[in-house]
Structures are given as structure tokens and as C-alpha cells.
Design an enzyme around this catalytic site. Structure first.
Site, short mmCIF file in Angstrom:
data_model
loop_
_atom_site.label_atom_id
_atom_site.label_comp_id
_atom_site.label_asym_id
_atom_site.label_seq_id
_atom_site.Cartn_x
_atom_site.Cartn_y
_atom_site.Cartn_z
N CYS A 232 0.80 -1.23 0.00
CA CYS A 232 0.00 0.00 0.00
C CYS A 232 0.83 1.27 0.00
O CYS A 232 0.27 2.37 -0.08
CB CYS A 232 -0.96 0.02 1.19
SG CYS A 232 -0.13 0.05 2.78
N ASP B 156 2.52 2.56 2.41
CA ASP B 156 2.73 3.18 3.73
C ASP B 156 4.22 3.15 4.08
O ASP B 156 4.93 2.20 3.71
CB ASP B 156 1.94 2.43 4.81
CG ASP B 156 0.46 2.74 4.75
OD1 ASP B 156 0.04 3.47 3.84
OD2 ASP B 156 -0.28 2.26 5.63
N CYS C 158 -2.21 5.04 6.86
CA CYS C 158 -3.59 5.08 7.32
C CYS C 158 -3.64 5.09 8.84
O CYS C 158 -2.61 5.09 9.53
CB CYS C 158 -4.34 3.88 6.78
SG CYS C 158 -3.67 2.32 7.38
N CYS D 94 -0.68 -3.14 7.58
CA CYS D 94 -0.19 -1.83 8.02
C CYS D 94 0.61 -1.96 9.32
O CYS D 94 1.59 -1.24 9.53
CB CYS D 94 -1.36 -0.87 8.24
SG CYS D 94 -2.40 -0.71 6.79
#
Lengths: 122, 396
Positions: free
Chosen positions: A33, A35, A58, A102
Site C-alpha cells: 500500500c 505506507d 492510514c 499496516c
């Protein structure tokens, strides 16, 4: 979707920032993603005296960074190296399945910072 | 804490007039409209009255309106129904890369069954080049499916020009007008559209009802086989309360269209200008002028959209990070991606969809809250702290 603990750490993240002249710096980027987590360490006599972090991501990524920092301040380097991403997620009361990746950054970024410290102090 | 809803592209509240009109059809007027007795006759009349109201909004004959369960069903029925009915003429379909998943996934399904699909690109504003669409037509092309307005950015496609191209080449033209209905004028005759999907819950009707316009003479294989409802184009007992509600919502949209569009676009523009002025390194995603009056898709560099949404939510503000259907999935929006937006900007995209109930005070509140949220997240972002070094490197 998120536990109260995740929301608490996301809303009031602990130990955000940068340590000037840090003893170790490490970072990790999520391939899935994008991140990104950057970790700064202050080490004294094999003990992690301080941790700061910067995170692009996020709510789960920010909360995981914050929880990771709380879990390792005052711990030995070995105890910090033993910290797993699953333990970070568990300490947050769990994360929704699509968000587990995450939390997979937090311990890894910490370990990179410890590795950096160990390499520069070898 | 005042709660503010700015996600009207995902769904809208049922309007009070719609609710009031629907209620008797749950208890007092419950007959099956397909029945011949008194109970069926009175609901049958309500069904046809609703059909007339939908037809009036889009300027077609009532017989050309097929009631469905939602916009996705309308898109599926149009695309799969035409593909099957015209299979003898060819197997090529033209669509765009930025369609709703209801269209994209219907096309992907057909690809597995022998059809060829061209997914046309868009430019940086999410706009389609009509000449490239015409160039993509082959002698096997049987359907063009292009949305009227994009659900994520609000960019309005040149539907009338596309309709003219489709008509010139005698190809069926379907448009997903789910976001356009009730927000901009929609005239199927002027646009030379052959099939057009409508969703009730985007315009103040309940969820679970929609309609598909099917131009007279267009062949269509039904998705749902069963009874003779909807002139054999869609079987199943009618969702009468929902259909009555859809009719009233279309009637209200018809009456309010100009005033509502002006009011919403003024608020949207103030929100947009206020955010761009207060938050450096932000950008609007979508066409600057050819855009739905209610939609603002905006990015704030160096931060991630979900985190912005969470903070907004904690302060009572509901917005979206793109298509609501996509929000549980990883990765950036296929729409923003197709526009070639920088990935970090794309990751921070937030969609505000203003609606009938929004006020100037709502805009004020977002303008007061959002810049602080962006600042807080940027203070946490390693990219933000490194931007000066990155800029220096880029310039060297």
C-alpha cells in the site's frame, strides 16, 4: 472497524517526531500500500532510552507506530528485537484483516533502526 | 457535535416527500401490481404513475422505462443484455478505464465469454477524447458503454457527442447515469442514448430500486427470467414502495434541478477555493469546469486519505476516499490512477459529495477543521519532512 485503542493511538499518537543525532535510524515501506514508517532511536547502555517515529499511512499504520514506540521504550535491544508485528497488533486490541499489513511495518522499521545502531556501533 | 454528511455520491437520505409517498404502499396498498383484482389494480396504477415520472425526468416514453433493483443491475442488464441479443452482429464492446465496477466487471465477465473489450484511457482531468472513441470502433462493435458523470471525480463526459458517434455507426449506446441524474439535465433523446441506468438512492429515493431506460426497438436479453413483468425485460414482483419513491424522487429532481445545482455548485466552489487557499500543495482531481455541481475530489500531498477520513469522522464529518464500493480494498482508485495523478497525491484523495441537506454552515465547519487535520498528519509524515531535500534533489 477499529478498536478504541487503535482510535486512541491514532488520535493521540505517542512519540511522534524525530530525534536529532539519533543513535539509530530505520525505515520500512509497505510494498502493498505504500505506507512508510521511519524510526529514530536513542540508546544508552543497551537500553532504548527514547523512540520517535514519522509515519505516512492510514489510521492503522499510525496507531501501530505509536503502540510500537510505547512497547519498546525502556526495553533492552534484544527485547526490542524480539518484538513482533503480531504483538504490536495484539497490543492494539487487533486490527481489521485488510489492515493487518499496516501493522507489519512497525516492528520491522524498529528492527531496521536497531540494525543501523548496531552497524554504526560495531 | 454537529454531524455533517458530505458523501451524497455514495448514497443520499430518503427525502421526506418520498418517504411519505411510500408508506401507504407497505400496508394499505399492498397488492401485487400484476394481479387483476382491486388490490392489484390500485397498485398497478401507482406503478405506471411512477414510470411516467421517471420517463418525464429523462425525456422518454414510459414504456421505455424498466424498473430494476439498483444502478448496478441496470448496468448489468444493459451490457450483458445487449451483448447477448446482438451477439450475431459482433463481439466488440467499447468502454472507458474509469467506469464504475458495475460496468467494468460486467465487461470483464463478457471477456471470459468470447467478447473483446476496449478500455479507453482518459486525460489528466478524467476527460475522454471522442475522436479516440470513434477510432476504436470496428465492424464488430455492438455496444459503447460510457458513464455520464464519474462517481469519484464528477467529471462529465461529452455524452451528446458520444451519442452522435454511436448513432452514426449504428451501435447501441449505454450510459451509467447514476451520478448525473438529479444533478445535471439528462435528456436521452438529445443525447441519442439507447440505454441509461438510474439508481434511486442517489436522488433521495430508497436503496433497492433503480431503472433502466431502453430505447424502443433495442433488443435486450433479460438477466432475471421468470414472470412477464416489465414487458419481459425484468422478471420479479415489483418493489412497489421503492418504485413509488423513485417516481416521487424523480419528480422532485425535475422540479428542483436548476436551483439545487446552482446552490450546490456555489457551496462546492467555496469549499474547493477555501481548501486550496488554506492548504498548500493540494490539488483538485477532475475537470475544472465539466464536473458535477456537487462533487469535489481533492488531494493533499504527503498524507494518506484514510487517515484524513478518520479524523473527519471523529469530528462528525462523513466524506469518502473514492468510490464507496472500493473503500475496503487496498490500493489507489482506478479512476485517479487512470488520470495519471502522482501516486502520493492519489493516495490522499478525498471526495466530498454535497447534497440537498447541506448548508453554508457545513462548508464553514469543514473549512475550519480540515486544514488542521492535514497539518497534524503532515507533521507525522516522513515525506513532508523530507520534501525540501527532495525538491532540491529534483532541481539539481
Amino acid at each position: 472497524m477499529y478498536s478504541d485503542k487503535v482510535i486512541d493511538h491514532f488520535t493521540n499518537p505517542r512519540n511522534v517526531g524525530e530525534i536529532e543525532n539519533a543513535d539509530g535510524v530505520g525505515e520500512k515501506v509497505s510494498s502493498s500500500c505504500g505506507d512508510r514508517m521511519k524510526v529514530f532511536l536513542k540508546v544508552e547502555n543497551d537500553i532504548i532510552e527514547d523512540v520517535k517515529f514519522q509515519t505516512y499511512g492510514c489510521g492503522a499504520a499510525i496507531a501501530s507506530s505509536s503502540m510500537m514506540s510505547e512497547l519498546v521504550i525502556g526495553k533492552t535491544l534484544q527485547q526490542a528485537l524480539d518484538l513482533t508485528n503480531d504483538q504490536v497488533a495484539d497490543a492494539l486490541g487487533g486490527l481489521p484483516a485488510p489492515k493487518l499489513h499496516c501493522s507489519n511495518l512497525a516492528a520491522d522499521a524498529l528492527h531496521e533502526a536497531i540494525k543501523n545502531y548496531q552497524e554504526t556501533n560495531a | 457535535m454537529k454531524r455533517i454528511y458530505m458523501d451524497n455520491n455514495a448514497t443520499t437520505a430518503v427525502r421526506p416527500e418520498v418517504m411519505e409517498a411510500m408508506l401507504p404502499f407497505y400496508k394499505e396498498h399492498f397488492g401485487n401490481p400484476s394481479s387483476v383484482h382491486w388490490a392489484g389494480r390500485e397498485t398497478g396504477a401507482a406503478l405506471e404513475a411512477a414510470r411516467e415520472k421517471v420517463a418525464k425526468l429523462i425525456n422518454c416514453a414510459p414504456a421505455e422505462v424498466v424498473f430494476t433493483s439498483c444502478g448496478s443491475e441496470g448496468d448489468n442488464l444493459a451490457i450483458k443484455g445487449v451483448a447477448d441479443a446482438y451477439r450475431d452482429r459482433g463481439n466488440h464492446i467499447i468502454t472507458t478505464a474509469v467506469e464504475h465496477p458495475a460496468v467494468l466487471n460486467s465487461c470483464k465477465y463478457l471477456e471470459k465469454h468470447g467478447f473483446e473489450v476496449t478500455y479507453l484511457p482518459v486525460d489528466g482531468h478524467g476527460m475522454l477524447d471522442v475522436s479516440s472513441l470513434e477510432a476504436a470502433i470496428t465492424d464488430k462493435t455492438i455496444l459503447i458503454s460510457v458513464m455520464w458523470a464519474n462517481n469519484e471525480t464528477g467529471t462529465l463526459f461529452p455524452i451528446e457527442k458520444i451519442g452522435a458517434v454511436a448513432r452514426k455507426h449504428k451501435i447501441c449506446f449505454h450510459t451509467d447515469a447514476v451520478q448525473a441524474i438529479g444533478r445535471v439535465p439528462v435528456d436521452v433523446d438529445a443525447a441519442q442514448v439507447d440505454l441509461l441506468a438510474i439508481s434511486g438512492h442517489k436522488i433521495g429515493a430508497p436503496k433497492g430500486v433503480g431503472a433502466l431506460y431502453v430505447r424502443k426497438g433495442v433488443r435486450l436479453t433479460p438477466l432475471v427470467h421468470g414472470g412477464h413483468q416489465e414487458r419481459n425485460r425484468r422478471a420479479g414482483t415489483h418493489n412497489l414502495p421503492g418504485i413509488v419513491g423513485l417516481g416521487v424522487a424523480c419528480e422532485l429532481a425535475d422540479a428542483d434541478l436548476r436551483n439545487t445545482a446552482q446552490r450546490l455548485s456555489a457551496m462546492r466552489d467555496r469549499l474547493e477555493q477555501g481548501l486550496l487557499a488554506a492548504i498548500p500543495e493540494s490539488q483538485v482531481n477532475g475537470h475544472p469546469t465539466m464536473r458535477l455541481p456537487n462533487t469535489l475530489n481533492i488531494s493533499f500531498n504527503y498524507i494518506e486519505g484514510e487517515a484524513v477520513l478518520l479524523f473527519l469522522d471523529m469530528q462528525g464529518i462523513a466524506a469518502s476516499s473514492g468510490s464507496a464500493c472500493m473503500s475496503d480494498l487496498e490500493g489507489q482508485s482506478h479512476v485517479i490512477d487512470a488520470m495519471g495523478v502522482d501516486p502520493m497525491m492519489a493516495n490522499s484523495a478525498i471526495r466530498f459529495g454535497l447534497g440537498y441537506d447541506n448548508t453554508e454552515a457545513d462548508v464553514d465547519q469543514v473549512l475550519e477543521i480540515l486544514p488542521n487535520i492535514v497539518k497534524k498528519l503532515r507533521d507525522m509524515s516522513p515525506f513532508y519532512h523530507e520534501r525540501d531535500a527532495a525538491k532540491a534533489t529534483a532541481n539539481s
